[in-house]
Design a protein around this motif. Structure first.
Motif, PDB file in Angstrom:
ATOM      1  N   GLY A 153       0.915  -0.994   0.004  1.00 30.09           N
ATOM      2  CA  GLY A 153      -0.181   0.176   0.181  1.00 30.09           C
ATOM      3  C   GLY A 153       0.741   1.220  -0.087  1.00 30.09           C
ATOM      4  N   VAL A 154       2.068   1.167  -0.125  1.00 25.64           N
ATOM      5  CA  VAL A 154       3.198   2.210  -0.170  1.00 25.64           C
ATOM      6  C   VAL A 154       2.928   2.822  -1.465  1.00 25.64           C
ATOM      7  CG1 VAL A 154       5.588   3.094   0.011  1.00 25.64           C
ATOM      8  CG2 VAL A 154       4.746   1.340   1.409  1.00 25.64           C
ATOM      9  N   GLY A 155       2.722   4.302  -1.643  1.00 24.59           N
ATOM     10  CA  GLY A 155       2.448   4.869  -2.617  1.00 24.59           C
ATOM     11  C   GLY A 155       3.700   4.765  -3.623  1.00 24.59           C
ATOM     12  N   GLY A 156       3.372   4.443  -4.791  1.00 17.13           N
ATOM     13  CA  GLY A 156       4.215   4.494  -5.903  1.00 17.13           C
ATOM     14  C   GLY A 156       5.205   5.412  -6.382  1.00 17.13           C
ATOM     15  N   ALA A 157       4.772   6.655  -6.251  1.00 16.80           N
ATOM     16  CA  ALA A 157       5.700   7.985  -6.664  1.00 16.80           C
ATOM     17  C   ALA A 157       6.812   7.925  -5.726  1.00 16.80           C
ATOM     18  CB  ALA A 157       4.781   8.880  -6.192  1.00 16.80           C
ATOM     19  N   ALA A 158       6.801   7.281  -4.412  1.00 18.09           N
ATOM     20  CA  ALA A 158       7.924   7.327  -3.619  1.00 18.09           C
ATOM     21  C   ALA A 158       8.839   6.471  -3.993  1.00 18.09           C
ATOM     22  CB  ALA A 158       7.565   6.977  -2.050  1.00 18.09           C
ATOM     23  N   LEU A 159       8.524   5.463  -4.704  1.00 17.93           N
ATOM     24  CA  LEU A 159       9.720   4.344  -5.146  1.00 17.93           C
ATOM     25  C   LEU A 159       9.810   4.641  -6.518  1.00 17.93           C
ATOM     26  CD1 LEU A 159       7.412   1.296  -3.881  1.00 17.93           C
ATOM     27  CD2 LEU A 159       9.423   2.094  -2.883  1.00 17.93           C
ATOM     28  N   LEU A 160       8.779   5.235  -7.375  1.00 18.09           N
ATOM     29  CA  LEU A 160       9.250   5.296  -8.704  1.00 18.09           C
ATOM     30  C   LEU A 160      10.121   6.517  -9.352  1.00 18.09           C
ATOM     31  CD1 LEU A 160       8.774   4.051 -11.595  1.00 18.09           C
ATOM     32  CD2 LEU A 160       6.562   5.151 -11.759  1.00 18.09           C
ATOM     33  N   THR A 161       9.691   7.656  -8.859  1.00 17.59           N
ATOM     34  CA  THR A 161      10.367   8.884  -9.248  1.00 17.59           C
ATOM     35  C   THR A 161      11.665   8.870  -8.990  1.00 17.59           C
ATOM     36  OG1 THR A 161       8.301  10.091  -8.853  1.00 17.59           O
ATOM     37  CG2 THR A 161      10.116  11.414  -8.882  1.00 17.59           C
ATOM     38  N   PRO A 162      12.308   8.514  -7.832  1.00 14.21           N
ATOM     39  CA  PRO A 162      13.830   8.310  -7.535  1.00 14.21           C
ATOM     40  C   PRO A 162      14.637   7.655  -8.397  1.00 14.21           C
ATOM     41  CG  PRO A 162      12.848   7.745  -5.828  1.00 14.21           C
ATOM     42  CD  PRO A 162      11.459   8.364  -6.338  1.00 14.21           C
ATOM     43  N   VAL A 163      13.745   6.434  -8.746  1.00 14.53           N
ATOM     44  CA  VAL A 163      14.503   5.520  -9.559  1.00 14.53           C
ATOM     45  C   VAL A 163      14.594   5.791 -11.095  1.00 14.53           C
ATOM     46  CG1 VAL A 163      14.005   2.919 -10.308  1.00 14.53           C
ATOM     47  CG2 VAL A 163      13.733   3.263  -7.963  1.00 14.53           C
ATOM     48  N   LEU A 164      13.544   6.592 -11.412  1.00 16.17           N
ATOM     49  CA  LEU A 164      13.588   7.168 -12.762  1.00 16.17           C
ATOM     50  C   LEU A 164      14.634   8.251 -12.886  1.00 16.17           C
ATOM     51  CD1 LEU A 164       9.642   7.659 -13.508  1.00 16.17           C
ATOM     52  CD2 LEU A 164      11.205   6.159 -14.504  1.00 16.17           C
ATOM     53  N   ILE A 165      14.801   8.870 -11.875  1.00 20.24           N
ATOM     54  CA  ILE A 165      16.025   9.848 -11.962  1.00 20.24           C
ATOM     55  C   ILE A 165      17.315   9.258 -11.823  1.00 20.24           C
ATOM     56  CG2 ILE A 165      17.093  11.603 -10.460  1.00 20.24           C
ATOM     57  CD1 ILE A 165      14.475  12.502  -9.753  1.00 20.24           C
ATOM     58  N   MET A 166      17.454   8.130 -11.158  1.00 22.31           N
ATOM     59  CA  MET A 166      18.810   7.288 -11.028  1.00 22.31           C
ATOM     60  C   MET A 166      19.146   6.758 -12.328  1.00 22.31           C
ATOM     61  SD  MET A 166      18.796   6.091  -6.995  1.00 22.31           S
ATOM     62  CE  MET A 166      18.204   7.267  -5.610  1.00 22.31           C
ATOM     63  N   VAL A 167      18.212   6.265 -13.015  1.00 17.73           N
ATOM     64  CA  VAL A 167      18.477   5.499 -14.319  1.00 17.73           C
ATOM     65  C   VAL A 167      18.600   6.625 -15.376  1.00 17.73           C
ATOM     66  CG1 VAL A 167      17.247   3.470 -13.670  1.00 17.73           C
ATOM     67  CG2 VAL A 167      16.008   5.270 -14.882  1.00 17.73           C
ATOM     68  N   GLY A 168      18.619   7.858 -15.225  1.00 17.41           N
ATOM     69  CA  GLY A 168      19.076   8.830 -16.371  1.00 17.41           C
ATOM     70  C   GLY A 168      17.937   9.570 -16.780  1.00 17.41           C
ATOM     71  N   ILE A 169      16.704   9.504 -16.328  1.00 12.22           N
ATOM     72  CA  ILE A 169      15.690  10.210 -16.698  1.00 12.22           C
ATOM     73  C   ILE A 169      15.760  11.816 -16.007  1.00 12.22           C
ATOM     74  CG2 ILE A 169      13.116  10.631 -16.803  1.00 12.22           C
ATOM     75  CD1 ILE A 169      14.291   8.238 -18.372  1.00 12.22           C
ATOM     76  N   GLN A 170      15.508  12.729 -16.892  1.00  6.26           N
ATOM     77  CA  GLN A 170      15.633  14.203 -16.272  1.00  6.26           C
ATOM     78  C   GLN A 170      14.377  14.453 -15.220  1.00  6.26           C
ATOM     79  OE1 GLN A 170      15.548  16.856 -19.462  1.00  6.26           O
ATOM     80  NE2 GLN A 170      15.132  18.750 -18.342  1.00  6.26           N
ATOM     81  N   PRO A 171      15.124  14.907 -14.091  1.00  7.97           N
ATOM     82  CA  PRO A 171      13.973  15.054 -12.900  1.00  7.97           C
ATOM     83  C   PRO A 171      12.779  15.731 -13.256  1.00  7.97           C
ATOM     84  CG  PRO A 171      16.160  15.706 -12.262  1.00  7.97           C
ATOM     85  CD  PRO A 171      16.496  15.559 -13.746  1.00  7.97           C
ATOM     86  N   SER A 172      12.698  16.920 -13.990  1.00 12.56           N
ATOM     87  CA  SER A 172      11.417  17.240 -14.336  1.00 12.56           C
ATOM     88  C   SER A 172      10.637  16.502 -15.231  1.00 12.56           C
ATOM     89  CB  SER A 172      11.601  18.663 -15.308  1.00 12.56           C
ATOM     90  OG  SER A 172      12.248  18.564 -16.367  1.00 12.56           O
ATOM     91  N   ILE A 173      11.257  15.679 -16.023  1.00  9.88           N
ATOM     92  CA  ILE A 173      10.628  14.526 -16.885  1.00  9.88           C
ATOM     93  C   ILE A 173       9.844  13.623 -16.173  1.00  9.88           C
ATOM     94  CG2 ILE A 173      10.534  12.941 -18.857  1.00  9.88           C
ATOM     95  CD1 ILE A 173      10.598  15.815 -19.797  1.00  9.88           C
ATOM     96  N   ALA A 174      10.705  13.131 -14.889  1.00  3.82           N
ATOM     97  CA  ALA A 174      10.432  12.081 -14.068  1.00  3.82           C
ATOM     98  C   ALA A 174       9.283  12.480 -13.030  1.00  3.82           C
ATOM     99  CB  ALA A 174      11.494  11.778 -13.022  1.00  3.82           C
ATOM    100  N   VAL A 175       9.172  13.793 -12.880  1.00  2.00           N
ATOM    101  CA  VAL A 175       8.041  14.172 -12.037  1.00  2.00           C
ATOM    102  C   VAL A 175       6.861  14.252 -12.832  1.00  2.00           C
ATOM    103  CG1 VAL A 175       7.177  16.039 -10.805  1.00  2.00           C
ATOM    104  CG2 VAL A 175       9.414  15.153 -10.245  1.00  2.00           C
ATOM    105  N   GLY A 176       7.217  14.980 -13.987  1.00  2.00           N
ATOM    106  CA  GLY A 176       5.509  15.185 -14.780  1.00  2.00           C
ATOM    107  C   GLY A 176       5.131  13.713 -15.157  1.00  2.00           C
ATOM    108  N   THR A 177       5.840  12.799 -15.552  1.00  2.00           N
ATOM    109  CA  THR A 177       5.802  11.662 -16.073  1.00  2.00           C
ATOM    110  C   THR A 177       5.057  10.614 -15.011  1.00  2.00           C
ATOM    111  OG1 THR A 177       7.596  11.397 -17.658  1.00  2.00           O
ATOM    112  CG2 THR A 177       6.363   9.564 -17.325  1.00  2.00           C
ATOM    113  N   ASP A 178       5.389  10.708 -13.815  1.00  2.00           N
ATOM    114  CA  ASP A 178       4.826  10.067 -12.604  1.00  2.00           C
ATOM    115  C   ASP A 178       3.681  10.514 -12.346  1.00  2.00           C
ATOM    116  OD1 ASP A 178       5.382   7.965 -10.374  1.00  2.00           O
ATOM    117  OD2 ASP A 178       4.739  10.079  -9.113  1.00  2.00           O
TER     118      ASP A 178
END
Length: 256
Positions: A20-45
């Motif tokens: 039940g943990v929110g997916g954003a807390a898991l997904l957004t940082p991972v997206l940034i760490m694999v090379g996605i631009q932070p603003s794109i990671a946030v908007g996409t999430d």
């Protein structure tokens, strides 16, 4: 790359379904760490979150487990505040060119806050006794509710994180709601908030729709599998481990 993103979505969806943990807390940082631009990671999430939460809203609407009065007051504060956060990011990018750094550092600090909220909810959920705030009617807490919405809404607009975990914790401590009503109201408000924020990020060109699609391909079956297995897996230890992983991710984003 597409297969890797879909598998990432599958893993995140599985963990969300299990804990039940929110997916954003898991997904957004991972997206940034694999090379996605932070603003794109946030908007996409945010767009991805909007789509996934839609199904939950439909279900809770049918079950009549949404407190619309509480949702309204939260949204009065959260939606304009999230829009303001996105506008501020655009101004900083235009004049100071440090939008990505602001998002990255803001994300790190918010992740620490979210991990703490998850731990509190995990270990103290059943120990919360009725307090004077819970016993007051919502009308008497209108200003407080709007201010809570504004504070957390700004965080969501800036980082995409907290639409569920932070608001859920506030509702748990300050409002007298049944468990199903708390979850339903939280999801319904989060859907409204992330949809508006996602549309604003999309308007700013900060959404990768191919990425959204690949994440959905993986996460939808992941959530279904996780939800099915949730009754057979001890969630407290798993939530604790996830919180620790979130904190490590946060420290990495901050640069510690």
């Amino acid at each position: 790359m597409s297969i890797g993103i879909a598998l990432m979505g599958l893993l995140v969806g599985l963990l969300v379904g299990l804990t039940g943990v929110g997916g954003a807390a898991l997904l957004t940082p991972v997206l940034i760490m694999v090379g996605i631009q932070p603003s794109i990671a946030v908007g996409t999430d945010l767009v991805y979150n909007s789509i996934t939460k839609l199904f939950g809203v439909i279900q809770h609407w049918r079950q009549k487990t949404i407190n619309f009065k509480l949702m309204k007051y939260l949204a009065i504060g959260s939606v304009p505040s999230a829009a303001g956060a996105i506008l501020i990011l655009q101004v900083f990018e235009k004049y100071f060119h440090n939008q990505e750094q602001i998002i990255k550092h803001g994300l790190g600090y918010v992740l620490i806050l979210v991990a703490t909220a998850i731990l509190i909810k995990t270990f103290f959920d059943n120990k919360i006794r009725p307090n004077r705030w819970q016993l007051r009617p919502i009308e008497e807490k209108r200003t407080l509710t709007i201010l809570i919405g504004a504070g957390f809404g700004f965080i969501v607009g800036l980082t995409s994180i907290g639409s569920g975990s932070l608001f859920a914790l506030a509702m748990l401590y300050l409002y007298r709601l049944k468990g199903s009503e708390l979850v339903g109201t939280d999801i319904a408000h989060a859907f409204l908030l992330v949809t508006v924020a996602g549309l604003l990020h999309a308007n700013a060109g900060s959404v990768n729709y191919m990425l959204v699609g690949n994440l959905l391909i993986g996460s939808i079956p992941g959530v279904l599998i996780g939800s099915t297995l949730s009754s057979k897996v001890p969630t407290k230890p798993l939530r604790t481990v996830i919180s620790a992983v979130i904190i490590v991710s946060a420290l990495k984003l901050i640069g510690l």
